[in-house]
Design an enzyme around this catalytic site. Structure first.
Site: not given
Ligand code: MEV
Length: 438
Positions: A296, A280
């Protein structure tokens, strides 16, 4: 008033706003005014936006920020980023700065193959279908010529056409499996048009074929559609530096810091709960660029996470190692994107972002986007293995909290100084504002 309506899409924009605000809002005039206040001051630009989708009432802002100092394959870029999460752009800028004097980022496109499928049912003898396919493959491809001619001039087109027997997975299920190259276009319309044309050709040619008539079995087309899973449309980004060029991080030596990053990535590699959050963080950078360049993001997200699961287990998209005193981090991503067609010319801000990037080819843009993902991953891990994520995150979030609590400009200024040395939380900021009323 009833919330059911027929023929909503046929109403004028004004009628739609009147109906929606009267039906769903306590203060209808205020709700209508809120929509209007987000219209573009240029009626031409607003009409352009209105026409992107159906039933447009207004626009929905996201911030466009920029992250400078990205050295990618020895060229400097300032990246446009469209994202609402407070710390992402700052994190990208910090990562870019960190790698700037260490040779920057390297990125390379491995391939740009995209996939589409015609899914169909056939209940007859598989060997008859196979023989028919081999005999008619050229004719099927010929049928797409009017669609592929222009794309071929641009270096793209249909790369392969195969018949796949999927009956082990689902009774009577076969597919035409088609690989494409689409030059600088994302190519969704091109691919889907070719697939529908191939499906028609398959159907028509089989209806004329004596072997099909003889066995009284026909091809039933189910659907024709591109796949957003594009493991052969792949780009790699990499950073690497000698351990002794990494500065001390919060009392941790450069070598210890690098080791922690490797350990953190090893965890994401073997543990799916962590891998999802890890990835993420990568997508924070990727999506911000995908949005800024009018691509997209749903297609990219779907494809990337399928790729992260390709071994049968969801794992990290990035990898890190320390070998012979050298720290290396790399990331591979499937990215089916375009720099022509779609929103690229229609959306004035997308065009602005493209100009900022020097109107890149789709391959160059794949490289830039992969770098944004890697930079974001490095920045997140850098925080996580040192001060923790909340310090930087809450610092950027302070403005949101102050705005939410309706702080005055003077209070904001005082809060910025105060919270340099105090832990930020909604309660702490609220307490601060109560004791600093001016
Ligand atoms: C937050 O948007 C993204 C993180 O959680 C990514 C990660 O944990 O590596 C900081």
């Amino acid at each position: 008033m009833s919330a059911r309506i027929d023929g909503f899409s046929k109403l004028t924009k004004e009628e739609k706003i009147n109906w929606i605000t009267a039906t769903h809002f306590k203060d209808a005039p205020q709700a209508a005014q809120q929509l209007r206040s987000y219209w573009n001051s240029s009626p031409k630009v607003q009409t352009q936006h209105d026409e992107f989708i159906e039933n447009t009432l207004s626009n929905f802002y996201l911030p466009l920020g920029v992250a400078p100092n990205f050295l990618i394959n020895n060229s400097l870029f300032t990246l446009p980023m469209v994202i609402e999460e407070s710390s992402v752009v700052a994190a990208a800028g910090n990562a870019a700065k960190f790698w700037l004097d260490k040779g920057g980022f390297e990125a390379k496109v491995i391939d740009t193959l995209k996939v589409g499928q015609v899914h169909f049912h056939y209940k007859g003898d598989p060997s008859i279908l196979k023989t028919f396919f081999e005999k008619n493959k050229i004719a099927m491809l010929e049928a797409t010529k009017s669609l592929t001619l222009n794309m071929e001039k641009r270096g793209g087109g249909i790369v392969s056409l195969d018949l796949i027997d999927k009956t082990d997975d689902l009774e009577h299920y076969y597919q035409l499996y088609v690989r494409f190259r689409t030059a600088d276009a994302m190519g969704a319309n091109f691919i889907n048009s070719c697939l529908e044309c191939l499906a028609d050709a398959l159907q028509n040619l089989s209806q004329q074929d004596v072997s099909f008539k003889a066995q009284d079995s026909k091809i039933e087309i189910i659907m024709s559609i591109l796949s957003n899973y594009v493991p052969e449309c792949l780009v790699q980004a990499k950073v690497s530096c000698p351990l002794d060029t990494i500065p001390t991080h919060e009392g941790m030596s450069g070598a210890a810091f690098a080791k922690k990053i490797v350990q953190a990535i090893d965890i994401a590699n073997c543990e799916s709960y962590r891998a999802v959050t890890h990835n993420k963080g990568i997508m924070n950078g990727v999506d911000a660029l995908i949005l800024a360049t009018g691509n997209d993001f749903r297609a990219i997200e779907a494809g990337v996470h399928a790729y992260a699961s390709r071994s049968g287990k969801y794992t990290s998209l990035s990898h890190a190692s320390i070998k012979e005193g050298q720290f290396t981090m790399e990331l591979s991503l499937p990215l089916a994107i375009g720099t022509v067609g779609g929103l690229t010319k229609l959306h004035p801000m997308v065009n602005w972002c493209m100009e900022l990037l020097g109107y890149p080819s789709s391959k160059k843009l794949m490289e830039i986007i992969a770098v944004a993902g890697l930079a974001q991953n490095f920045a997140a891990l850098r925080s996580l293995v040192t001060s923790g994520i909340q310090k930087g995150h809450m610092k950027m979030h302070l403005f949101n909290i102050l705005n939410q609590l309706e702080a005055t400009d003077i209070q904001k200024e005082a809060a910025l100084t105060h919270f340099k040395t105090h832990t930020i939380s909604v309660k702490a900021v609220g307490d601060f504002l109560t004791t600093n009323q001016s």
